[in-house]
Design a protein around this motif. Structure first.
Motif, PDB file in Angstrom:
ATOM      1  N   SER A   1     -12.257   3.914  -0.847  1.00  0.00           N
ATOM      2  CA  SER A   1     -12.118   3.935   0.611  1.00  0.00           C
ATOM      3  C   SER A   1     -12.487   5.296   1.186  1.00  0.00           C
ATOM      4  O   SER A   1     -12.738   5.400   2.382  1.00  0.00           O
ATOM      5  CB  SER A   1     -10.683   3.585   1.006  1.00  0.00           C
TER       6      SER A   1
ATOM      7  N   ARG B   1      -0.420   4.813  -1.569  1.00  0.00           N
ATOM      8  CA  ARG B   1      -1.522   5.640  -1.065  1.00  0.00           C
ATOM      9  C   ARG B   1      -1.068   7.081  -0.893  1.00  0.00           C
ATOM     10  O   ARG B   1       0.107   7.397  -0.949  1.00  0.00           O
ATOM     11  CB  ARG B   1      -2.015   5.072   0.266  1.00  0.00           C
TER      12      ARG B   1
ATOM     13  N   TYR C   1      -4.818   2.443 -10.482  1.00  0.00           N
ATOM     14  CA  TYR C   1      -5.331   1.752  -9.299  1.00  0.00           C
ATOM     15  C   TYR C   1      -5.339   2.609  -8.028  1.00  0.00           C
ATOM     16  O   TYR C   1      -6.323   2.587  -7.276  1.00  0.00           O
ATOM     17  CB  TYR C   1      -4.577   0.438  -9.048  1.00  0.00           C
TER      18      TYR C   1
ATOM     19  N   PHE D   1     -15.104  -3.912  -0.481  1.00  0.00           N
ATOM     20  CA  PHE D   1     -13.691  -3.780  -0.136  1.00  0.00           C
ATOM     21  C   PHE D   1     -13.441  -4.074   1.338  1.00  0.00           C
ATOM     22  O   PHE D   1     -12.477  -4.742   1.705  1.00  0.00           O
ATOM     23  CB  PHE D   1     -13.245  -2.347  -0.437  1.00  0.00           C
TER      24      PHE D   1
ATOM     25  N   GLY E   1       0.806  -1.219   0.000  1.00  0.00           N
ATOM     26  CA  GLY E   1       0.000   0.000   0.000  1.00  0.00           C
ATOM     27  C   GLY E   1       0.837   1.266   0.000  1.00  0.00           C
ATOM     28  O   GLY E   1       0.390   2.318   0.447  1.00  0.00           O
TER      29      GLY E   1
ATOM     30  N   SER F   1     -17.217   0.006  -1.653  1.00  0.00           N
ATOM     31  CA  SER F   1     -16.557   0.110  -0.361  1.00  0.00           C
ATOM     32  C   SER F   1     -16.959  -1.041   0.544  1.00  0.00           C
ATOM     33  O   SER F   1     -16.142  -1.583   1.289  1.00  0.00           O
ATOM     34  CB  SER F   1     -16.905   1.448   0.273  1.00  0.00           C
TER      35      SER F   1
ATOM     36  N   GLU G   1      -8.653   2.999  -5.560  1.00  0.00           N
ATOM     37  CA  GLU G   1      -8.736   2.593  -4.165  1.00  0.00           C
ATOM     38  C   GLU G   1      -9.029   3.790  -3.267  1.00  0.00           C
ATOM     39  O   GLU G   1      -9.806   3.704  -2.312  1.00  0.00           O
ATOM     40  CB  GLU G   1      -7.456   1.885  -3.711  1.00  0.00           C
TER      41      GLU G   1
ATOM     42  N   ARG H   1      -7.249  -5.641  -0.921  1.00  0.00           N
ATOM     43  CA  ARG H   1      -6.236  -5.170  -1.859  1.00  0.00           C
ATOM     44  C   ARG H   1      -5.286  -6.314  -2.215  1.00  0.00           C
ATOM     45  O   ARG H   1      -4.963  -6.525  -3.390  1.00  0.00           O
ATOM     46  CB  ARG H   1      -5.434  -4.027  -1.264  1.00  0.00           C
TER      47      ARG H   1
END
Ligand code: HEM
Lengths: 540, 273
Positions: free
Chosen positions: A366, A144, A358, A517, A141, A514, A362, A384
């Protein structure tokens, strides 16, 4: 500025000698020490997976060095010549100057073959290390906020590297390069209306023409390397601006970076590491042959060899073409519309674009606007990780398809069987990988939770004075526990009406995504739970 | 001839058997004469030219027939006329037998998409007898003349012919390749010149026949030269990774190249405790 320059030069003066004087001379004219000091204080955390990007950087340096050597002897022209060098089985064979000069590099120029092999192995390692680096960034991650842009830059580098590799692979004008170009030509021509025009523009007329090697050469040694360098510079600049991410651990927060300063510890390590990577590439190039163009012979549109494949990083595209089912054409408006090649090309395009954007997908799903400098352990972001596993599977199936013929001969199975299996796996594989990975992640999270609360099972059974049997649990240390419990948890976004009091379609979509996810999750252990469980243990 | 001595032991022993002067003479005589046609004429001329091989040739047919009936007739029929288990061998020629039995494909064992190579089950003498017998049933491609098998032709021309005619199935480096339905073109590394020549003139299984109009005998000699040259010089760039091209190279870099680099990164960042 003046204070910054004064401080570091003082010790240099004291140590005197040539280095000190030289440093001083430079500094007085460039004020460089300020930058060095600033850069040198940057902290780089220590984890092996953080070195993968560096591997890419160092192999690129090796590529630049060996490539420069090759430019001295390579003749990027398609003029017809007759080979008269020292490789007997090619003697008197008609070929292009490009092919002849590559044979000369291989057999008549001292160190030429080694340099060709260094260049090619380094190219393979370059793209491979970028690939692994990308996977690391994805699964932890690290893309981010605030690093989304750097993900995009990195991905562009990956694409540029593939383009560099492909243009290089096409330069020697041997049978494999020609076949590769022929496939690209076919892909371009598959675009309705414009395809043929683009192809003629690119090749300067009917394929293969006499221009393509010269054009690819400009791309390969000027335009693409320049772009790669610019993007690497941007990539590293952003790295310095954002600072490096780190794995969660005691004393590591979103606000600090724990590690070694770049100067002197890290720089020394990195310098050494460059030579290690260089050494690995040299070892490959010394002992293992790569791209033996003297076997392939000059390009001629009629012969095609069994086992014709592109370099590994283009394999996924070749594989996708092989997986396309037959009979994808129909007649409309008196014209034949063929999708046999266009369809796979579109799928490839969609796949590449999805990977590229991507981070934004995400972030949108989120609704997470926080900055993240601490990495996720892959298990702590099950969805993920599962998506990543599905993507890797999709890529791997395409990749395997590129060697369908070799799979058939080496495992003694039928070619049709291999292709049909892979066609099914292209759809089923990612789904299976998704669910299996997600379950594994959730299982691991549960186990972590158990361990954080109750410690490890030791397998030691103890009988208490009252006759009761218990298994002794060994508590984890506070350090280890920190790693197990300190992650942030994401809940699905709530569907709330906006300022106008409405719920729009995109909000619904987002809420649904979401939920998908973040629905399945294991909440991190809270302090309360910890206190309680410790109370339990004391009770025993 | 001297170049042949550097070949691996197994090949050498078989070769010396074939190359003993008498056998070679017999082979040449047999080969030349079978193209002539009828067996009667053959035996008559050989009898005049060279008494010893002629006698051998005469009895060869008899011995060959016996061997054939004992080992091959179940599938190919008592008179090589074919059965439901194997095709007729009338007219396939001595070359086909020398190739099929000499490479161990015949007698066939087991069912599969294609008759597999396995250890040769007959001595070269027995193979010659079988070949003479099958050749005697009707004219067909004969055992090639030794002058085309010396691997001393024009390698560059041969390599070019190979790329145009053979590489699509056998791969440019002769490493082999896949065909449909589980069939495959085998690797050509280590195949004797005679078997290469015979494969071209008889076209075993899915391989096409390359007759003398397609590729002249000199062209075939050049192809053999190119293949043998490639074997002799090996891989100038180092270990060849099976000559399988980019797939092998890609696997290598991921497993060993990147593997080594990752191991080293772990080592570098390992805590020194
Ligand atoms: C990311 C960067 C690069 C990659 C991935 C790459 C890749 C390749 C590959 C795969 C080949 C085919 C080599 C062969 O097997 O014969 C090649 C050829 C070549 N490259 Fe590069 N290259 C890169 C950068 C450069 C640069 C910067 C230069 C020049 C300064 C260069 C100069 C050459 C030359 C002259 C050839 C043709 C000579 C030959 O094929 O032996 N390359 N490159």
């Amino acid at each position: 500025m003046s204070t910054a320059t004064a401080a570091p030069t003082a010790p240099a003066k004291q140590s005197g000698g040539f280095t000190g004087k030289a440093a001083n001379y430079l500094d007085e004219r460039t004020s460089i020490s300020g930058a060095v000091k600033e850069f040198g204080r940057k902290i780089f955390p220590d984890h092996w997976s953080f070195l993968l990007g560096e591997v890419a950087l160092y192999s690129f340096v090796v590529i630049l060095l060996s490539g420069t050597f090759l430019t001295f002897f390579f003749d990027a022209a398609m003029t017809h010549t007759t080979y008269e060098g020292s490789y007997a089985p090619m003697n008197g064979v008609h070929m292009s100057a490009a092919m002849a000069s590559t044979l000369d590099i291989s057999f008549d120029i001292r160190g030429g073959l080694l340099m060709r092999q260094v260049h090619h192995w380094a190219a393979l390692l370059f793209v491979a290390s970028i690939g692994l680096h990308m996977l690391r960034v994805f699964f932890t991650g690290a893309f981010r906020k605030p690093r989304e842009i750097n993900w995009v830059i990195g991905f562009v580098l990956f694409v540029l590297a593939m383009a560099e590799g492909f243009t290089g692979y096409s330069l020697p004008d041997d049978l494999l390069s020609g076949n590769g170009l022929r496939i690209i030509d076919g892909m371009i021509k598959s675009f309705p209306l414009v395809g043929t025009w683009i192809s003629f523009l690119l090749f300067g007329g009917e394929f293969p023409g006499e221009d393509i090697v010269g054009r690819l050469y400009s791309l390969h040694i000027m335009i693409l390397p320049a772009l790669v360098i610019v993007f690497i510079a941007l990539h590293l600049m952003f790295l310095i601006v954002h600072k490096h991410t780190q794995y969660p651990g005691p004393g590591r927060t979103e606000e600090n970076v724990v590690g070694f300063p770049i100067l002197p510890v890290y720089a020394a390590k990195a310098g050494g590491f460059f030579f290690i990577v260089f050494g690995v590439i040299m070892a490959c190039a010394t002992f293992f042959q790569i791209n033996p163009i003297w076997n392939y012979g000059p390009y001629d549109p009629s012969p095609v060899s069994a086992g014709t494949q592109p370099d590994w990083y283009i394999g996924f595209a070749d594989g996708m073409l092989r997986l396309a089912p037959p009979h994808l054409e129909f007649v409309w408006l008196d014209r034949t519309w063929s999708f046999g090649i266009l369809l796979p090309v579109i799928i490839l395009g969609l796949f590449i674009v999805t990977v590229l954007i991507y981070p934004f997908i995400e972030a949108w799903v989120s609704g997470d606007k926080r900055e993240h400098h601490l990495l996720d352990r892959p298990r702590n972001a099950p969805t993920r990780t599962a998506i990543g596993a599905a993507g890797v599977t999709f890529y791997a199936v395409m990749w395997a398809a590129a060697s369908s013929d070799l799979i058939a001969t080496h495992f003694r199975v039928t070619m049709e069987g291999v292709i049909h299996t892979l066609q099914a796996l292209l759809f089923l594989g990612p789904v299976i990988a998704y669910f299996v990975t997600k379950r594994i992640c959730l299982g691991l999270q549960k186990k972590d939770r158990e361990i954080a609360l109750h410690g490890y099972e030791t397998g030691r059974i103890v009988r208490l004075p009252g006759g009761e049997y218990i298994e002794v649990h060994e508590q984890v240390s506070d350090y280890e526990r920190w790693e197990l419990v300190s992650y942030k948890d994401n809940a699905p976004v709530m569907l709330r009406p906006n300022a106008q009091g409405k719920i729009t379609g995109s909000m619904r979509l987002r809420a649904a995504m979401s939920r998908w996810f973040f629905e399945d999750r294991i909440a991190p252990v809270t302090q309360n739970e910890l206190d309680q469980s410790h109370g339990d243990d004391e009770h025993h | 001839m001297s170049r042949k001595t550097s070949r691996p032991a197994a090949g050498k022993s078989r070769r010396t058997g074939r190359r003993s002067p008498a056998a070679a003479a017999a082979l040449i005589a047999v080969g030349l004469l079978f193209t002539g046609g009828a067996y009667a004429a053959v035996s008559a001329t050989t009898a005049n030219a060279q008494p010893a091989p002629a006698a051998a040739s005469q009895s060869n047919v008899e011995d060959g027939k016996k061997l054939f009936q004992a080992n091959c007739a179940t599938c190919h029929g008592l008179n090589a006329q074919g059965t439901s288990d194997g095709p007729s061998l009338i007219g396939v020629g001595a070359a086909a037998v020398d190739f099929q039995v000499g490479t161990g494909r015949m007698p066939m064992q087991g069912h599969g998409p294609q008759a597999q190579k396995k250890p040769v089950q007959f001595t070269q003498e027995q193979i010659n007898q079988l070949a003479v017998y099958v050749g005697s049933t009707a004219p067909g491609p004969s055992i090639p003349d030794a002058k085309y098998l010396d691997a001393d032709g024009d390698a560059a021309h041969g390599a070019e012919l190979f790329r145009i005619n053979c590489a699509m199935c056998h791969n440019v480096a002769g490493a082999g390749g896949a065909l449909t339905e589980g069939k495959f073109a085998p690797s050509l590394v280590g195949v004797t010149p005679a078997h290469i020549y015979e494969a071209m003139i008889t076209g075993p299984q899915n391989m096409p026949v390359f007759n003398d109009m397609n590729i002249s005998p000199e062209g075939k000699r050049d192809i053999i030269t190119a293949l043998k040259y490639q074997e002799k010089i090996g891989n100038p760039g180092g270990i060849g990774l099976g000559s399988l091209g980019p797939v092998a190279e890609g696997l290598f870099i991921w497993i060993f190249g990147l593997g080594a680099v990752v191991a080293l990164t772990v080592w570098i960042t390992a805590k020194s405790n």
